[in-house]
Design an enzyme around this catalytic site. Structure first.
Site, mmCIF file in Angstrom:
data_model
loop_
_atom_site.group_PDB
_atom_site.id
_atom_site.type_symbol
_atom_site.label_atom_id
_atom_site.label_comp_id
_atom_site.label_asym_id
_atom_site.label_seq_id
_atom_site.Cartn_x
_atom_site.Cartn_y
_atom_site.Cartn_z
ATOM 1 N N GLU A 231 0.594 -1.093 0.288
ATOM 2 C CA GLU A 231 0.176 -0.243 0.230
ATOM 3 C C GLU A 231 0.979 1.214 0.229
ATOM 4 O O GLU A 231 0.937 1.949 0.646
ATOM 5 C CB GLU A 231 -1.480 -0.186 1.415
ATOM 6 C CG GLU A 231 -2.216 -0.801 1.043
ATOM 7 C CD GLU A 231 -3.207 -1.157 2.024
ATOM 8 O OE1 GLU A 231 -3.666 0.215 3.387
ATOM 9 O OE2 GLU A 231 -3.996 -1.789 2.286
ATOM 10 N N GLU A 463 -5.553 -8.140 -0.670
ATOM 11 C CA GLU A 463 -6.659 -7.241 0.994
ATOM 12 C C GLU A 463 -8.479 -7.142 0.529
ATOM 13 O O GLU A 463 -7.674 -6.785 -0.663
ATOM 14 C CB GLU A 463 -6.071 -6.605 1.751
ATOM 15 C CG GLU A 463 -4.676 -6.969 2.349
ATOM 16 C CD GLU A 463 -4.527 -5.578 2.951
ATOM 17 O OE1 GLU A 463 -5.193 -4.812 3.289
ATOM 18 O OE2 GLU A 463 -2.597 -5.958 3.273
#
Length: 562
Positions: A231, A463
């Site tokens: 991320e 995710e």
């Protein structure tokens, strides 16, 4: 002289604290809105069951700081998140010191994974367990590298206890027919390197490369799926970018109370976070490329098994709040900054033109020359990736008019202005969703975006999950009836099926998470797991209804189309 590296890390942390002061920060959760929204994907079949391709990789994910605990065990060094939680009180007094104690309980947790039928487990390695200070070379008392008589760095062996822990974890996963998917960096950096500027400092990229090589050499005989970085948007802007803004505010004599910080964040322009972190983001992507090159070289030389390596992007294709041209243009600008800014350097070799021009017009730039930038981008796109990881929870709505209503949410840079061309609305749904509105349609659009951008290379969903603590209540008979989480996961799995049906090369779905865990600035207040952790009773594990639903989905290799 033998240096106590734990004391050295604490010493560095003390230096950092004098620069930051004692600032508290609470999680940025959205406010409740009346009525849930549908946002489901239209499924292009009347079939009663949506079956996935053979070999589809059903899994779950965690990160080291969020689950391991054992923060001072096995030679582990002090990290930025130890600093944030232990000394800066950034999670309401809660820390990851114990977390869910997976460091000691991994065998029991893997048994729960196996009972659910998981095909993969994505976890991260703590850099500070492999090299406690982050430095893979001989250093002096101040942490500076010591050169040998020929002027070369002197390598040191990785921490044996840390290496052994992850080796045992990997072996236990393989023993249970669960594929290890290893993330090299999931936000927890040794505090000495953090204090040196983290990824704003190009030197840290070199340290990351050496750390990565040690990981590959120790586990590359058994691991074939690698994720370099996690991320880049959230880590670089929403965490470290906010830290950079805080430091600027303090240097200017601004108020540093919690209320002042939250008020500042509500109107914090995203371009300020990006501007302060341009070099950080670039070096994050450069570190990815360095790791890719090292992994491929080791693979080519036969030192490790054949494998694939990628990066996990936190993507989300935003939507306009209306069909007006102005709102559509504002949304395009946001998407260029939020998604293209991170993807284009790896897939195209450049940053998107409009956001880059706007940042430079506002006085922001990289902390290196144009020639260095050009050389780096050529190198980054040359290394590329073998697959793309996608983390998705929700998406934002964007309007051109900053006065165009309040779409929910409290103090957060996700609820604020983006230059004078867009206003970002982070929308949440009732009852008290912790990760934004339920929007599988946005997930579908995001999967199609990245599949198109990487030219059909594999996409691994790394995710996806829902936090609904309002219904995460343990009953007297040890049950948790989490219907909203099951709804969330099922809706996004159906969106995944539709993306595959429409040509996207999605190879797996990784739920966040199998376990409740430490949710960063939100501490233990956030629950995203399909297994309830009883924090008041020796961290006992209780599978929730969603756990059994997910196990059934894995066994059937698909979901009902209802």
């Amino acid at each position: 002289m033998v240096i106590d590296m734990f004391k050295f890390n604490k010493y560095i942390a003390g230096i950092a604290i004098t620069a930051i002061a004692s600032i508290s920060l609470t999680a940025c959760n959205g406010s409740e809105n009346s009525g849930a929204r549908d946002n489901n994907v239209d499924i292009s079949t009347d079939a009663e069951f949506l079956e996935f391709p053979n070999g589809f990789l059903w899994g779950s994910a965690t990160s080291a700081y969020q689950v391991e605990g054992a923060w001072d065990v096995g030679g582990r060094g002090y990290t930025n998140w130890d600093l944030y939680t232990q000394q800066l009180n950034m999670a309401n007094g809660e820390t990851g010191n114990v977390a869910i104690d997976q460091y000691h309980r991994y065998k029991d947790d893997i048994k729960l994974m196996a009972e659910a039928g998981l095909k993969s487990y994505r976890f991260s390695i703590a850099w500070s367990r492999i090299y406690p200070t982050g430095m893979p070379f001989v250093t002096d008392e101040l942490g500076q590298p010591v050169l040998d008589s020929s002027g070369n760095l002197q390598p040191i062996p990785p921490n044996a206890e840390g290496v052994a822990h992850y080796s045992d974890l990997i072996d236990e996963l393989i023993k249970n027919d669960i594929e290890p998917v290893v993330t090299l960096f999931h936000w927890d950096i040794p505090v000495g390197l953090w204090a040196a500027g983290s990824f704003n400092n190009r030197f840290v990229v070199d340290m990351f490369a050496a750390y990565s090589e040690a990981v590959f050499r120790n586990y590359g005989d058994r691991v074939s799926k690698w994720i370099t970085m996690n991320e880049p948007f959230v880590n670089a802007t929403m965490i470290e970018g906010i830290m950079a803004v805080m430091m600027e505010e303090m240097a200017a004599g601004g108020e540093t109370s919690l209320d002042a910080m939250m008020a500042m964040m509500k109107d914090l322009p995203l371009q300020r976070l990006y501007g302060l972190q341009m070099s950080y983001i670039h070096h994050y992507l450069l570190a990815h490329a360095r790791a890719v090159e090292i992994q491929r070289n080791l693979e080519a030389s036969g030192d490790i098994i054949e494998g694939d390596i990628g990066i996990s992007f936190d993507l989300g294709v935003a939507k306009p709040v209306s069909d007006s041209d102005a709102d559509k243009q504002a949304t395009a600008l946001y998407n260029a900054l939020k998604n293209d800014w991170f993807v284009f350097p790896i897939t195209r070799g450049y940053y998107p033109a409009e956001p880059l021009a706007r940042l430079r017009a506002d006085g922001y730039d990289f902390n290196f020359s144009e020639q260095v930038l050009a050389d780096d981008l050529a190198y980054i796109v040359e290394q590329g990736l073998d697959f793309t990881g996608v983390n998705y929870y929700t998406r934002v709505a964007v309007s051109a008019d900053v006065t165009d209503g309040d779409f929910g949410g409290n103090a957060s840079p996700m609820n604020g202005n983006l230059w004078d061309a867009a206003y970002v609305h982070y929308v949440t749904e009732y009852p008290n969703s912790e990760n934004g509105i339920y929007d599988p349609q946005g997930f579908y659009e995001t999967l199609m975006y990245i599949d198109n951008e990487i030219g059909g290379k594999p996409v691994l969903i790394t995710e996806n999950g829902g936090g609904y603590r309002v219904e995460d209540k343990l009953t007297n008979d040890g049950k948790v009836h989490d219907t909203l989480r099951t709804r969330f996961i099922k809706g996004h799995i159906k969106a995944t099926w539709q993306a595959i049906n429409d040509g996207a090369n999605v190879i797996g779905y990784t739920a966040w998470s199998l376990f409740d865990n430490f949710e960063w600035f939100n501490g233990y207040n956030g629950r995203f797991g399909m297994i309830y952790i009883d924090y008041e009773n020796d961290l006992k594990r209780y599978p929730k209804d969603s756990y059994y639903w997910y196990a059934d989905t894995i066994e059937k290799n698909g979901v009902d189309n209802d």
